[in-house]
Design a protein around this motif. Sequence first.
Motif, PDB file in Angstrom:
ATOM      1  N   ALA A 115       0.836  -1.208   0.000  1.00  0.00           N
ATOM      2  CA  ALA A 115       0.000   0.000   0.000  1.00  0.00           C
ATOM      3  C   ALA A 115       0.868   1.255   0.000  1.00  0.00           C
ATOM      4  O   ALA A 115       0.583   2.228  -0.705  1.00  0.00           O
ATOM      5  N   THR A 116       1.939   1.222   0.780  1.00  0.00           N
ATOM      6  CA  THR A 116       2.842   2.372   0.861  1.00  0.00           C
ATOM      7  C   THR A 116       3.555   2.596  -0.466  1.00  0.00           C
ATOM      8  O   THR A 116       3.569   3.704  -1.000  1.00  0.00           O
ATOM      9  N   LEU A 117       4.129   1.530  -1.019  1.00  0.00           N
ATOM     10  CA  LEU A 117       4.910   1.651  -2.250  1.00  0.00           C
ATOM     11  C   LEU A 117       4.044   1.943  -3.471  1.00  0.00           C
ATOM     12  O   LEU A 117       4.525   2.507  -4.446  1.00  0.00           O
ATOM     13  N   ASN A 118       2.748   1.582  -3.397  1.00  0.00           N
ATOM     14  CA  ASN A 118       1.858   1.819  -4.528  1.00  0.00           C
ATOM     15  C   ASN A 118       0.942   3.026  -4.322  1.00  0.00           C
ATOM     16  O   ASN A 118      -0.031   3.210  -5.050  1.00  0.00           O
ATOM     17  N   GLY A 119       1.249   3.809  -3.299  1.00  0.00           N
ATOM     18  CA  GLY A 119       0.492   5.040  -3.067  1.00  0.00           C
ATOM     19  C   GLY A 119      -0.973   4.821  -2.760  1.00  0.00           C
ATOM     20  O   GLY A 119      -1.810   5.669  -3.072  1.00  0.00           O
ATOM     21  N   ARG A 120      -1.315   3.697  -2.128  1.00  0.00           N
ATOM     22  CA  ARG A 120      -2.727   3.414  -1.821  1.00  0.00           C
ATOM     23  C   ARG A 120      -3.078   4.003  -0.449  1.00  0.00           C
ATOM     24  O   ARG A 120      -3.176   3.297   0.548  1.00  0.00           O
ATOM     25  N   LEU A 121      -3.281   5.328  -0.435  1.00  0.00           N
ATOM     26  CA  LEU A 121      -3.534   6.053   0.811  1.00  0.00           C
ATOM     27  C   LEU A 121      -4.794   5.583   1.522  1.00  0.00           C
ATOM     28  O   LEU A 121      -4.834   5.475   2.742  1.00  0.00           O
ATOM     29  N   LYS A 122      -5.835   5.324   0.733  1.00  0.00           N
ATOM     30  CA  LYS A 122      -7.121   4.921   1.317  1.00  0.00           C
ATOM     31  C   LYS A 122      -6.948   3.646   2.146  1.00  0.00           C
ATOM     32  O   LYS A 122      -7.458   3.542   3.259  1.00  0.00           O
TER      33      LYS A 122
END
Length: 187
Positions: A115-122
Amino acid sequence: MEMSETKKIDVNSLYAILLREVENDTVQEVDPNLYHNIAEFLGNIKNHDYDGIESKITESLVKMITEMTSILLKIRIEKATSLDEIDYSNLLDEERFILDSEDELRQRKETILSATLNGRLKLLETVGENHRARSIVVRFLKPMDQIMGTDLQSYGPFDAEDVATLPFENARSLIGKKIAVKVSWED
């Protein structure tokens, strides 16, 4: 010998099991009741009142069994987790219980990293919110007035020894102030 008949454990048989485990790369097949048998064996020894030399002998016997059991469990768990995928073959239920939490830990790490590396903020926000919103079971050590939970529900009042499920933040605060202790599932 029938399968239903359980083999009693002693220092020699436990040592033989440990030795076989050390000498092989894979998790060895053992009696499904191994930990139960060890617990029973130690329980029987500890429930006797020995004195004098007998007490010294049983003391060192308990120490040997304890050390061998710790090493055996450690080796079996390490072997099962040495590969990328956990190898559940020949593991006993008690060992699977331990490894389920390792599996969960590994999945959680991957989720957060991904999630962090793929920019999945939600996803990160949701994980954080869910973690803060979870409840914990606590046992009160002293009486406590009614409190407002972080979920805006009211809880209490409580007497010493009361058990309650509280929002994580409230529970953490009470545990920190030594007003309550976390109840783990085996208590």
